[in-house]
Design an enzyme around this catalytic site. Sequence first.
Site, PDB file in Angstrom:
ATOM      1  N   SER A 124       0.917  -1.237  -0.122  1.00 30.83           N
ATOM      2  CA  SER A 124      -0.001   0.207  -0.026  1.00 30.83           C
ATOM      3  C   SER A 124       0.799   1.137   0.149  1.00 30.83           C
ATOM      4  O   SER A 124       2.080   1.053   0.456  1.00 30.83           O
ATOM      5  CB  SER A 124      -0.841  -0.062   1.175  1.00 30.83           C
ATOM      6  OG  SER A 124      -1.433   1.242   1.575  1.00 30.83           O
ATOM      7  N   TYR A 166      -2.081  -1.190  10.281  1.00 33.37           N
ATOM      8  CA  TYR A 166      -1.880  -1.546   8.838  1.00 33.37           C
ATOM      9  C   TYR A 166      -0.652  -0.899   8.278  1.00 33.37           C
ATOM     10  O   TYR A 166      -0.017  -1.492   7.433  1.00 33.37           O
ATOM     11  CB  TYR A 166      -3.046  -0.776   8.261  1.00 33.37           C
ATOM     12  CG  TYR A 166      -3.358  -0.858   6.854  1.00 33.37           C
ATOM     13  CD1 TYR A 166      -4.105  -1.793   6.453  1.00 33.37           C
ATOM     14  CD2 TYR A 166      -2.752  -0.031   6.223  1.00 33.37           C
ATOM     15  CE1 TYR A 166      -4.261  -1.939   5.023  1.00 33.37           C
ATOM     16  CE2 TYR A 166      -3.076   0.105   4.552  1.00 33.37           C
ATOM     17  CZ  TYR A 166      -3.873  -0.979   4.201  1.00 33.37           C
ATOM     18  OH  TYR A 166      -4.220  -1.156   2.729  1.00 33.37           O
TER      19      TYR A 166
HETATM   20  P1  NAD Z   1     -11.414  -5.964  -0.029  1.00 28.87           P
HETATM   21  O1  NAD Z   1     -11.937  -5.869   1.270  1.00 28.87           O
HETATM   22  O2  NAD Z   1     -12.361  -5.595  -1.219  1.00 28.87           O
HETATM   23  O3  NAD Z   1     -11.014  -7.556  -0.411  1.00 28.87           O
HETATM   24  C1  NAD Z   1     -10.353  -8.309   0.590  1.00 28.87           C
HETATM   25  C2  NAD Z   1     -10.215  -9.753   0.227  1.00 28.87           C
HETATM   26  O4  NAD Z   1      -9.414 -10.316   1.128  1.00 28.87           O
HETATM   27  C3  NAD Z   1     -11.634 -10.373   0.094  1.00 28.87           C
HETATM   28  O5  NAD Z   1     -11.588 -11.335  -0.844  1.00 28.87           O
HETATM   29  C4  NAD Z   1     -11.601 -11.199   1.434  1.00 28.87           C
HETATM   30  O6  NAD Z   1     -12.492 -12.174   1.234  1.00 28.87           O
HETATM   31  C5  NAD Z   1     -10.140 -11.474   1.481  1.00 28.87           C
HETATM   32  N1  NAD Z   1      -9.683 -11.787   2.925  1.00 28.87           N
HETATM   33  C6  NAD Z   1     -10.090 -10.991   4.201  1.00 28.87           C
HETATM   34  N2  NAD Z   1      -9.634 -11.698   5.152  1.00 28.87           N
HETATM   35  C7  NAD Z   1      -9.168 -12.884   4.846  1.00 28.87           C
HETATM   36  C8  NAD Z   1      -8.515 -13.930   5.472  1.00 28.87           C
HETATM   37  N3  NAD Z   1      -8.347 -14.009   6.637  1.00 28.87           N
HETATM   38  N4  NAD Z   1      -8.032 -14.960   4.531  1.00 28.87           N
HETATM   39  C9  NAD Z   1      -8.316 -14.930   3.339  1.00 28.87           C
HETATM   40  N5  NAD Z   1      -9.088 -13.926   2.695  1.00 28.87           N
HETATM   41  C10 NAD Z   1      -9.480 -13.134   3.454  1.00 28.87           C
HETATM   42  O7  NAD Z   1     -10.214  -5.355   0.021  1.00 28.87           O
HETATM   43  P2  NAD Z   1      -9.295  -4.379  -1.060  1.00 28.87           P
HETATM   44  O8  NAD Z   1      -9.373  -3.126  -1.054  1.00 28.87           O
HETATM   45  O9  NAD Z   1      -9.284  -5.183  -2.443  1.00 28.87           O
HETATM   46  O10 NAD Z   1      -7.877  -4.852  -0.539  1.00 28.87           O
HETATM   47  C11 NAD Z   1      -6.903  -5.903  -1.182  1.00 28.87           C
HETATM   48  C12 NAD Z   1      -5.691  -5.527  -0.858  1.00 28.87           C
HETATM   49  O11 NAD Z   1      -5.035  -4.143  -1.215  1.00 28.87           O
HETATM   50  C13 NAD Z   1      -5.173  -5.424   0.948  1.00 28.87           C
HETATM   51  O12 NAD Z   1      -4.136  -6.066   1.230  1.00 28.87           O
HETATM   52  C14 NAD Z   1      -5.326  -3.836   0.916  1.00 28.87           C
HETATM   53  O13 NAD Z   1      -4.673  -3.675   2.427  1.00 28.87           O
HETATM   54  C15 NAD Z   1      -4.393  -3.518  -0.160  1.00 28.87           C
HETATM   55  N6  NAD Z   1      -4.758  -1.910  -0.470  1.00 28.87           N
HETATM   56  C16 NAD Z   1      -5.953  -1.696  -0.737  1.00 28.87           C
HETATM   57  C17 NAD Z   1      -6.168  -0.294  -1.125  1.00 28.87           C
HETATM   58  C18 NAD Z   1      -7.580   0.404  -1.446  1.00 28.87           C
HETATM   59  O14 NAD Z   1      -7.486   1.460  -1.584  1.00 28.87           O
HETATM   60  N7  NAD Z   1      -8.528  -0.461  -1.603  1.00 28.87           N
HETATM   61  C19 NAD Z   1      -5.084   0.572  -1.038  1.00 28.87           C
HETATM   62  C20 NAD Z   1      -3.805   0.087  -0.704  1.00 28.87           C
HETATM   63  C21 NAD Z   1      -3.725  -1.113  -0.390  1.00 28.87           C
END
Ligand code: NAD
Length: 260
Positions: free
Chosen positions: A142, A155
């Site tokens: 991130s 985080y």
């Molecule tokens: P999201 O909540 O849409 O998806 C998260 C996914 O992880 C889902 O498929 C959920 O079922 C799965 N998950 C959660 N806990 C789990 C577990 N214990 N075991 C297996 N699967 C699990 O989130 P997102 O926004 O798509 O985020 C995905 C990644 O990207 C994360 O690592 C997040 O930190 C990172 N990220 C997101 C953003 C953003 O703005 N959305 C920005 C930077 C980084």
Amino acid sequence: MLKNKSAIVTGSTSGIGLGIAHALAGQGANIMLNGFGDSAVIADLVGYMRAKYGVQVLHSAADMAQPEQIAAMVGQAAAEFGAVDILVNNAGIQHTARVEDFPVESWDRIMAINLSSNFHAIRAALPQMQQRDWGRIINIASVHGLVASAHKSAYVAAKHGVIGLSKTVALENARSGVTCNAICPGWVLTPLVQKQIDDLALREGLTAAVAQSRLLGEKQPSMEFATPEQIGAIAVFLCSPAADQIRGAALNVDGGWAAQ
Ligand code: NAD
């Protein structure tokens, strides 16, 4: 480009992971999906992807907080597909609170899912990548792996850790065909971020549109969200021969957030 290659994408039933899974499958890779959700919805997704891309698609419900389940998921993918060529560590969760109020169980869970799961999956998948002298490990960190924001101690610490882990794995495999890099998104409009928009709207009595623009305005100079499709395309690029010498990099995709 990725025909006859196989990938695991953790946390790919939603958001960024799902975007990456579609992008890799679109290039011909077999996909092991992972993540939680309604089993009928996940079964539909598996069927849809198989039909659309003509690749093998499986789903593992392994909990990324459980090391033995992570190892079992990697073993299952290697057994079913014959190899794990690409590992995308994407599963992640968020909790916001001041550090002195941060629940210990939330800290532990974020560390387990956002950081330690990457270690467990990498150590399980690496040996067979090394044997074939080709592999791509892509960790979804991130912009919070590069800079901090208040109220996100766990985080931010976990994501800084993911970038450090990515560099170390890259160095340990520098003379091989196995690369390891981190992608560092800024705001991407997924359920994880929608919850933060909803919380802000509720807390400050704002409409959803105003809360969204406030969120972007505080951090992301482009005032636009990055998309799961864009992150997917960057993951595909990291799997391409053009990226053979990109090793230990932290690629920010953040609309200028970290440039400030
Ligand atoms: P999201 O909540 O849409 O998806 C998260 C996914 O992880 C889902 O498929 C959920 O079922 C799965 N998950 C959660 N806990 C789990 C577990 N214990 N075991 C297996 N699967 C699990 O989130 P997102 O926004 O798509 O985020 C995905 C990644 O990207 C994360 O690592 C997040 O930190 C990172 N990220 C997101 C953003 C953003 O703005 N959305 C920005 C930077 C980084």
